[in-house]
Design a protein around this motif. Structure first.
Motif, mmCIF file in Angstrom:
data_model
loop_
_atom_site.group_PDB
_atom_site.id
_atom_site.type_symbol
_atom_site.label_atom_id
_atom_site.label_comp_id
_atom_site.label_asym_id
_atom_site.label_seq_id
_atom_site.Cartn_x
_atom_site.Cartn_y
_atom_site.Cartn_z
ATOM 1 N N ARG A 1 51.030 41.142 40.283
ATOM 2 C CA ARG A 1 50.242 40.194 39.481
ATOM 3 C C ARG A 1 49.623 39.114 40.378
ATOM 4 O O ARG A 1 48.460 38.769 40.235
ATOM 5 C CB ARG A 1 51.139 39.524 38.443
ATOM 6 C CG ARG A 1 51.237 40.241 37.148
ATOM 7 C CD ARG A 1 50.101 39.824 36.217
ATOM 8 N NE ARG A 1 50.162 40.549 34.952
ATOM 9 C CZ ARG A 1 49.724 41.783 34.792
ATOM 10 N NH1 ARG A 1 49.198 42.436 35.806
ATOM 11 N NH2 ARG A 1 49.814 42.364 33.621
ATOM 12 N N ALA B 1 40.986 33.837 35.283
ATOM 13 C CA ALA B 1 41.762 34.624 34.321
ATOM 14 C C ALA B 1 40.917 35.761 33.751
ATOM 15 O O ALA B 1 41.353 36.911 33.675
ATOM 16 C CB ALA B 1 42.262 33.714 33.198
ATOM 17 N N GLN C 1 46.731 40.453 42.138
ATOM 18 C CA GLN C 1 45.631 40.680 41.187
ATOM 19 C C GLN C 1 44.883 39.371 40.925
ATOM 20 O O GLN C 1 43.647 39.331 40.922
ATOM 21 C CB GLN C 1 46.249 41.214 39.889
ATOM 22 C CG GLN C 1 45.267 41.452 38.755
ATOM 23 C CD GLN C 1 46.007 41.850 37.474
ATOM 24 O OE1 GLN C 1 47.246 41.815 37.416
ATOM 25 N NE2 GLN C 1 45.250 42.227 36.455
ATOM 26 N N VAL D 1 43.436 38.722 32.588
ATOM 27 C CA VAL D 1 44.696 38.208 32.034
ATOM 28 C C VAL D 1 44.422 36.909 31.284
ATOM 29 O O VAL D 1 43.298 36.410 31.302
ATOM 30 C CB VAL D 1 45.734 37.942 33.148
ATOM 31 C CG1 VAL D 1 46.114 39.233 33.848
ATOM 32 C CG2 VAL D 1 45.196 36.921 34.144
ATOM 33 N N SER D 2 45.434 36.379 30.662
ATOM 34 C CA SER D 2 45.265 35.126 29.935
ATOM 35 C C SER D 2 45.340 33.952 30.906
ATOM 36 O O SER D 2 45.794 34.089 32.043
ATOM 37 C CB SER D 2 46.354 34.980 28.886
ATOM 38 O OG SER D 2 47.583 34.670 29.502
ATOM 39 N N ILE E 1 48.962 32.739 32.134
ATOM 40 C CA ILE E 1 49.677 33.500 33.162
ATOM 41 C C ILE E 1 49.440 32.929 34.568
ATOM 42 O O ILE E 1 50.300 33.033 35.441
ATOM 43 C CB ILE E 1 49.225 34.986 33.109
ATOM 44 C CG1 ILE E 1 50.378 35.878 33.549
ATOM 45 C CG2 ILE E 1 48.052 35.255 34.002
ATOM 46 C CD1 ILE E 1 51.426 36.025 32.494
#
Lengths: 198, 198
Positions: free
Chosen positions: A5, A31, A8, A36-37, A40
DNA sequence: CTTTCTTGATTGGCCGACCAATTATCATCG
DNA sequence: CGATGATAATTGGTCGGCCAATCAAGAAAG
């Protein structure tokens, strides 16, 4: 999963920086780009500065890696190896333009962020050490004249950076291959035996 | 009065950029630094980008001016003149650190702003022309070997930029005077007659 | 059923730009 | 000279909008 993650998110950050620039980087865009949100981002990184530091580390490592690969592929002969490194650096600036542009963006922030400065210093220290070793090798083999390897490394690095800058902002002024030949010529004459003691 | 106010705002902008960096520049800070109200900024400039473009123009002109002065003070002899210019450039990076840092900050924005790119291109074109003329002079006098003046100018500029970068981020690595001697040596060997045809 | 991971809405704050109102400047003329 | 009115310069507050960061709540995983 954490490291995945993180990577990423960092890669998304680099893409955003390449696209919109440092001043217009927002957590929302990162994001979105990472898919993703927003929340995160703060789960894996304390704050925006943390993400940016990670991004610089990644970019710097990427540049180092590409140059190291090129150097390894070159012959054992010091002159050829230097030429290979020079060529690799300039190619990165032209072909991996995005990565190089992001690196330049960080230069502008370094005077205002100790952490970025430290990362950059490490990158340049490594680069100078690698170049210095090649120069040293050439000196021992009597291919190069007696120079302080650290000086030669700094000069080569400066040349490559400076020419890369010009290639970045005025790509039409000169093809990369010609720039590489130009830099090679300067380096060759600087290291060639004979001439004054300076 | 308009030109005075404009200059006042632009100078304040440059101070802000030197202090806090491009990404954290706000109209409020600029107004405060200039000692005027926020509204006035939009009276003399359409928007923030306009102010920034004017700031780059001013910074670039300032750098050009300082170097031009140094060149004029140098002797007529081409080698000495080049040395004077090199020395002046490096001195600016060290002594007028703020101005130089702001210039670097703009590099990061150039890939995202056509106008900044254009200003920068003009600056570098002027610099290359000036350097090229000195080189040309040296070639005619048989002091330098036959090189394309434009190439030599690009090389010298690249060297100076690259070394200035290193001096900026790692000031303790090398004193400015030594850096100047180093660059001089490289340029001298690059332009010295004799050796290969490259 | 606990731990790790993820969401998306919320929060307080600051941003750039705009604008109505106020003040300074100055040429003109009584 | 001094009043007058048009123009230029300047103010400070307001606007909608977006920012980074937080958080409660829930989903996944083991």
């Amino acid at each position: 999963m954490p490291p995945v993650r993180r990577a990423q998110i960092v890669r998304a950050t680099i893409r955003c920086l390449a696209q919109d620039g440092y001043a217009r980087l927002t957590m929302k865009k990162v994001a979105r780009e990472a898919g993703v949100s927003q929340g995160i981002l703060h789960y894996y990184f304390r704050d925006k500065r943390d993400i940016l530091a990670a991004a610089l580390e990644t970019v710097a490592a990427d540049l180092n890696r590409r140059v190291a690969v090129a150097q390894a592929r070159g012959s054992r002969e010091p002159r050829a190896r230097l030429a290979a490194v020079v060529r690799a650096c300039l190619d990165v600036a032209v072909q991996q333009r995005e990565v190089w542009v992001v690196f330049i963006e960080f230069w502008g922030e370094m005077p205002h962020d100790k952490r970025l400065r430290a990362i950059n210093a490490a990158v340049y220290a490594r680069a100078r050490a690698a170049l210095g070793a090649v120069v040293q090798e050439g000196i021992r083999a009597r291919i190069f004249r007696q120079v302080r390897p650290a000086d030669a490394a700094a000069v080569i690095l400066a040349l490559v950076d400076g020419v890369s800058l010009q290639l970045t902002f005025e790509p039409d002024a000169m093809p990369a291959a010609r720039a590489a030949r130009l830099v090679d010529a300067v380096v060759a004459r600087y290291l060639a035996p004979g001439g004054g003691s300076t």
